[in-house]
Motif scaffolding. Structure first.
Motif, mmCIF file in Angstrom:
data_model
loop_
_atom_site.group_PDB
_atom_site.id
_atom_site.type_symbol
_atom_site.label_atom_id
_atom_site.label_comp_id
_atom_site.label_asym_id
_atom_site.label_seq_id
_atom_site.Cartn_x
_atom_site.Cartn_y
_atom_site.Cartn_z
ATOM 1 N N ARG A 1 0.834 -1.202 0.000
ATOM 2 C CA ARG A 1 0.000 0.000 0.000
ATOM 3 C C ARG A 1 0.873 1.259 0.000
ATOM 4 N NH1 ARG A 1 -2.379 1.434 5.599
ATOM 5 N NH2 ARG A 1 -0.212 2.075 5.752
ATOM 6 N N ASP A 2 1.895 1.266 0.865
ATOM 7 C CA ASP A 2 2.753 2.440 0.947
ATOM 8 C C ASP A 2 3.561 2.642 -0.330
ATOM 9 O OD1 ASP A 2 1.740 2.814 3.421
ATOM 10 O OD2 ASP A 2 3.449 1.962 4.500
ATOM 11 N N ALA A 3 3.860 1.534 -1.011
ATOM 12 C CA ALA A 3 4.659 1.633 -2.230
ATOM 13 C C ALA A 3 3.846 2.194 -3.399
ATOM 14 C CB ALA A 3 5.243 0.277 -2.585
ATOM 15 N N VAL A 4 2.560 1.826 -3.483
ATOM 16 C CA VAL A 4 1.793 2.227 -4.675
ATOM 17 C C VAL A 4 0.737 3.291 -4.389
ATOM 18 C CG1 VAL A 4 2.164 -0.016 -5.747
ATOM 19 C CG2 VAL A 4 0.041 0.406 -4.497
ATOM 20 N N LYS A 5 0.400 3.530 -3.124
ATOM 21 C CA LYS A 5 -0.638 4.489 -2.744
ATOM 22 C C LYS A 5 -1.928 4.297 -3.560
ATOM 23 C CE LYS A 5 2.377 7.651 -0.566
ATOM 24 N NZ LYS A 5 3.565 6.784 -0.757
ATOM 25 N N PRO A 6 -2.633 3.214 -3.292
ATOM 26 C CA PRO A 6 -3.809 2.884 -4.103
ATOM 27 C C PRO A 6 -4.935 3.908 -3.974
ATOM 28 C CG PRO A 6 -3.679 1.458 -2.176
ATOM 29 C CD PRO A 6 -2.401 2.235 -2.220
ATOM 30 N N ALA A 7 -5.673 4.108 -5.073
ATOM 31 C CA ALA A 7 -6.850 4.974 -5.047
ATOM 32 C C ALA A 7 -8.006 4.248 -4.373
ATOM 33 C CB ALA A 7 -7.231 5.381 -6.462
ATOM 34 N N GLU A 8 -8.008 2.940 -4.516
ATOM 35 C CA GLU A 8 -9.033 2.127 -3.858
ATOM 36 C C GLU A 8 -8.348 0.934 -3.206
ATOM 37 O OE1 GLU A 8 -12.426 2.262 -3.658
ATOM 38 O OE2 GLU A 8 -13.223 3.287 -5.438
#
Lengths: 487, 315
Positions: free
Chosen positions: A209-216
């Motif tokens: 999550r921290d690596a890609v910063k998901p929108a959802e």
């Protein structure tokens, strides 16, 4: 096995005939039944308690509308509150970010993440016209990445090439890079399934999550989940942070209380529901339908949709026309028997109808099951084409031959013919009243059900007094031809 | 599995794993009960709270009510401690579970002893087959697996990986081929190879899908063409996190394919296990094993007393 809430409340309120405002004692008695119904539907206990308290507050002192019973009134209040708590209709996937938009799929093992990832990707591709890349970060379950690759091929959505000896975080980064370079709009990341207690796996998701910063960040959860649903949802929400839920296996016969539990503890919307194995078996979430289902009041809308899906429209219209003319022959009856079978048999149809709890029990008691349909099919198949078109030919010797041919008895053949006769008569009447529409007509041919109430009695069983908004109404003419009351 | 060096060491390892897993299951349940009681009089209100605690563990309304009734009969109006309540529940639960604790016996001398695995999607059939294959193999039996889930993408590959891990031959055909035909061929091959056990995987299916259940019945009919007494075991794999729908699952599969026993998977999460009690209470089916973790050793024989006591957080 469960009584519907309607039946339970019926028992409570049978003792209480007077009208007027709902008294505290009545409401408390009714809510005890509501509590049991919710628990049987697997709504988590803390959520049940919160819900019951809220309803109690709202229900006490409410005037009972003249045309309904106090029980119906309570059900309406319960139903409306459930709908409110379940939230609005599905909101779409949030794609407001710089492409490629990362979407993270998380959930427990066996919840249906990989399949749901593919379903959502297909929908984004077809409905939103997005170019989607899928990548599996599941390096643990044997062949999990292979599974996503195969699904990608089936739905014609690109998947990130698999390479060995990579950590989930580096796969995620590689996917984002590939997404950027190759001009993808959306990158869907399917994570490994985990047990909610598994800290190291949870940490891994957080790193991704921290690596890609998901929108959802979407939790994929099984609609059959029991009391543990709250723990799972809360864990994921607190640790990873959720933006939506996809509920899978809503095509099963679970009451789906998990939907309420998860929605209540996370506050995030349910984005979609999985309703089958095929890649297009993903539907929008409709709180009203799920509320009805949780309360054991059936899911009429889904029944109609399922009917629409499995029944060929032309065939439907053809038969409907014949019915109205009263020219409904045994060939048509056969076609109807087969439609019922296709829709999951009598049980399948019945489980979606409201107020059918008691009837289902009666059916079980009367040995009414799908073997009857099979038998009736066999009887009709043992007739010649000419006989099926013209019932009047049916003399004693033909009946004996048909009984022998279908492995049944002459009595059973007679019963079927009598039933056909009854159906024809009912349909003729309905045709005259103009109340028949194709779809409703097609649900016919359930096959003589002993102990079933006659058509005239049916509406009394339905929550007809509940008013428009809350309850799905039965389409006109749906039940009567389907459930001929005469044996 | 038991002839390795350091057996004692390893065995403690499993017990710890089982205990750790169940401790997580039971901590909430036990915490709940302790919250209701330290020492106080057992009255209506506390009984109701206790019932809630059992329901939260997925014991279901009927079974919970029965346990509460029995507790009430013995102790109502008396002063009770938390420990007493837990012991009382554990005893009741163990009594319900005891008849169900029967391991899967495949060393029958049949060549092969045929086991068919069935269940809804995602319950853990393929993984359970892999784990069983390892355990049987470690016991010195010759095992074969049939990749009968010809529907789900990569299910065949998943079983083949288990085949490699355990050194067990896997009979497979292309995805989409007929599951019944595959079972037929697999039995032929297992017979020819003189295998002791043949584990047949099937595609997951929801129990209310009539046409899929019919397909499963067909697999069994075809198996019986090879061996009238087969399948010798038909094991329903149940996801331990499933709630009251587990009853529908057992009922439907039992009616359609004569399920002979259960394996409960994923009992290593948080609140769990309660559903096993409710099922044992209503269906007379053995629970062959419980899955309490991801490795092959984590598929454990089901021990009723231990399970009941662990569920109640007792040593």
């Amino acid at each position: 096995m469960f009584d519907s809430l309607q039946n339970r409340l019926g028992d409570v309120f049978d003792r209480l005939k007077k009208r007027g405002a709902l008294k505290e004692a009545d409401v408390t008695a009714a809510l005890r039944e509501v509590r049991v119904a919710l628990l049987e539907a697997d709504v988590a206990l803390p959520v049940v308690k919160e819900f019951v308290d809220k309803v109690r507050e709202r229900a006490i002192g409410q005037e009972v509308i003249k045309s309904v019973s106090p029980g119906q009134q309570v059900i309406k209040i319960v139903h409306d509150n459930l709908v409110e708590m379940l939230g609005t209709d599905s909101s779409g996937i949030n794609l407001n970010a710089v492409p490629p938009v990362p979407i993270l799929m998380v959930g427990l093992q066996g919840g249906g993440k990989t399949t749901s990832t593919a379903k959502l990707a297909k929908r984004l591709k077809e409905r939103d016209r997005k170019k989607v890349l899928m990548a599996s970060l599941d390096i643990y379950r044997p062949a999990a990445r292979e599974q996503l690759r195969v699904l990608g091929e089936q739905i014609d959505v690109a998947t990130l090439p698999i390479s060995e000896n990579e950590t989930p975080v580096s796969i995620a980064k590689r996917a984002m890079t590939a997404g950027k370079l190759q001009g993808f709009d959306v990158v869907m990341l399917d994570t490994a399934g985990r047990l909610s207690i598994d800290e190291s796996m949870m940490d891994e998701v957080i790193q991704v999550r921290d690596a890609v910063k998901p929108a959802e960040t979407i939790l994929v959860a099984d609609a059959m989940t029991g009391q543990d649903a709250v723990t799972t949802a809360r864990n994921f929400n607190e640790r990873v942070g959720l933006t939506g839920i996809v509920l899978t296996r809503m095509d099963g016969d679970a009451r789906g209380g998990a939907a309420l539990s998860m929605r209540a503890v996370t506050g995030v919307p349910i984005k979609a529901v999985g309703v089958g194995e095929r890649a297009d078996a993903l539907e929008d979430f409709h709180p009203e339908r799920v509320a009805g289902r949780i309360l054991g009041m059936g899911d009429v809308v889904s029944l109609v949709e399922k009917a629409a899906e499995t029944i060929e429209v032309e065939e439907a219209e053809r038969i409907a026309k014949k019915m109205q003319k009263g020219a409904f022959d045994l060939e048509d009856m056969l076609s109807q028997l087969r439609q019922v079978k296709k829709m999951g048999g009598l049980g399948g149809v019945m489980s979606m109808l409201p107020g059918m709890g008691k009837l289902q029990k009666q059916m079980a008691g009367a040995n009414m099951d799908d073997s009857v349909i099979k038998k009736q099919e066999a009887i009709i198949l043992s007739m010649t084409k000419v006989e099926r078109k013209n019932v009047k030919l049916m003399n004693a010797s033909r009946r004996r031959r048909i009984a022998a041919g279908s492995g049944t008895s002459v009595q059973e053949v007679n019963k079927l013919l009598k039933q056909h006769q009854d159906m024809t008569r009912v349909m003729k009447q309905m045709g005259k009243m103009g109340g028949m529409k194709g779809l409703g007509a097609l649900l016919g041919g359930g096959g003589g059900m002993p102990g079933m109430p006659s058509p005239g009695q049916m509406p009394g069983q339905l929550p007809s007094g509940l008013g428009g908004k809350g309850m799905p109404k039965l389409p006109g003419g749906m039940l009567p031809p389907g459930f001929p009351g005469k044996k | 599995m038991s002839d390795e060096l350091g057996e004692g060491e390893e065995r403690r390892g499993w017990f710890r794993r089982l205990k750790d897993g169940l401790a997580k299951s039971s901590s909430k349940l036990v915490g709940g009960i302790s919250g209701v009681f330290t020492t106080k009089r057992l009255d209506e209100a506390s009984l109701e709270e206790l019932e809630d605690v059992l329901i939260t563990a997925d014991l279901g309304i009927e079974t919970s009510a029965r346990l509460i009734a029995s507790l009430s009969k013995a102790k109502f109006g008396k002063d009770v401690t938390d420990e007493e309540v837990r012991t009382s529940f554990a005893e009741e639960i163990a009594e319900i579970l005891r008849p169900a604790a029967r391991p899967l016996d495949v060393a029958t001398g049949r060549k092969p002893h045929i086991v068919l695995m069935v269940g809804v999607n995602g319950s853990g059939k393929t993984t359970t087959i892999g784990k069983l294959a390892k355990q049987f193999k470690d016991r010195g039996l010759s095992v074969m697996m049939a990749a009968g889930d010809t529907f789900r993408a990569a299910a065949i590959e998943q079983l083949q990986v288990w085949g490699e891990r355990t050194g067990t031959p896997v009979i497979a055909k292309a995805q989409g081929s007929d599951a019944a035909a595959l079972a037929f061929d697999a039995i032929n091959e297992a017979k020819a190879a003189g295998a002791d056990v043949l584990l047949i995987d099937t595609a997951g299916r929801l129990q209310n899908r009539a046409e899929l259940m019919e397909e499963l019945a067909k697999v069994i009919r075809v198996i019986r063409k090879q061996d009238e007494t087969a399948p010798h075991d038909c094991v329903l794999v149940l996801d331990g996190t499933v709630g009251q729908n587990a009853h529908n699952q057992v009922k439907a599969f039992k009616e359609m394919v004569a399920v002979s026993g259960l394996v409960i998977t994923k009992l290593d999460g948080s609140t769990r296990g309660g559903v096993v009690v409710a099922l044992a209470d209503q269906f007379e089916l053995p629970v062959h094993a419980v899955g309490v973790g991801e490795s092959a050793e984590d598929l454990q024989p089901f021990d009723a007393d231990r399970f009941a006591r662990d569920l109640m957080g007792l040593e």
